[in-house]
Scaffold this motif. Structure first.
Motif, PDB file in Angstrom:
ATOM      1  N   GLY A  73       0.779  -1.226   0.000  1.00 52.08           N
ATOM      2  CA  GLY A  73       0.000   0.000   0.000  1.00 52.08           C
ATOM      3  C   GLY A  73       0.810   1.275   0.000  1.00 52.08           C
ATOM      4  O   GLY A  73       0.263   2.365  -0.010  1.00 52.08           O
ATOM      5  N   LYS A  93      -6.090   4.752  -2.919  1.00 52.16           N
ATOM      6  CA  LYS A  93      -6.003   4.466  -1.492  1.00 52.16           C
ATOM      7  C   LYS A  93      -7.364   4.309  -0.820  1.00 52.16           C
ATOM      8  O   LYS A  93      -7.458   4.393   0.394  1.00 52.16           O
ATOM      9  N   TYR A 136      -4.047   7.080   5.735  1.00 51.80           N
ATOM     10  CA  TYR A 136      -2.645   7.158   5.368  1.00 51.80           C
ATOM     11  C   TYR A 136      -1.935   8.278   6.118  1.00 51.80           C
ATOM     12  O   TYR A 136      -2.569   9.194   6.633  1.00 51.80           O
TER      13      TYR A 136
END
Length: 122
Positions: free
Chosen positions: A59, A95, A100
């Motif tokens: 990721g 995402k 994040y």
């Protein structure tokens, strides 16, 4: 905190920054958002956005700004954009659903052309 493992990268970063001896060695880090991303890109030219949970590089997205071009690299594929807004919209599609953080990019050593990252866990 002794004996406890933190799964959340943001909490780990906050714990490291709370120690003055360690804090100077931690890359600048912020929670993901448009303003933070834009300002860090303009300051550093390269940042990495990482999911708060997860490991092994899964990721992780490298984001760059150079010569008026915004770009990100995800899963070994680079995508370039003429505006921050267009890139930010595309990043948000990549995402989806995950939280994040943004971290100042560092240039990693490479072995056989692939980046290598050694960590010390204490």
């Amino acid at each position: 905190m002794a004996g406890r493992q933190l799964a959340n990268k943001w909490l780990k970063t906050e714990a490291l920054l709370s120690n003055a001896d360690v804090a100077a060695h931690i890359p600048q880090t912020r929670l993901y958002g448009a303003d933070s991303l834009r300002s860090m890109l303009h300051q550093f030219g390269m940042v990495v956005i990482k999911p708060l949970r997860g490991g092994g590089g899964y990721g992780v997205i490298k984001v760059t700004y150079a010569g008026g071009v915004y770009a990100y690299t995800y899963m070994s594929r680079r995508h370039g954009f003429g505006s921050f807004e267009a890139m930010f919209r595309a990043l948000n599609r990549v995402k989806v659903g995950r939280k994040y953080m943004i971290q100042q990019g560092i240039h990693l050593a490479r072995i056989a052309g692939r980046p290598i990252d050694y960590r010390v866990k204490v």
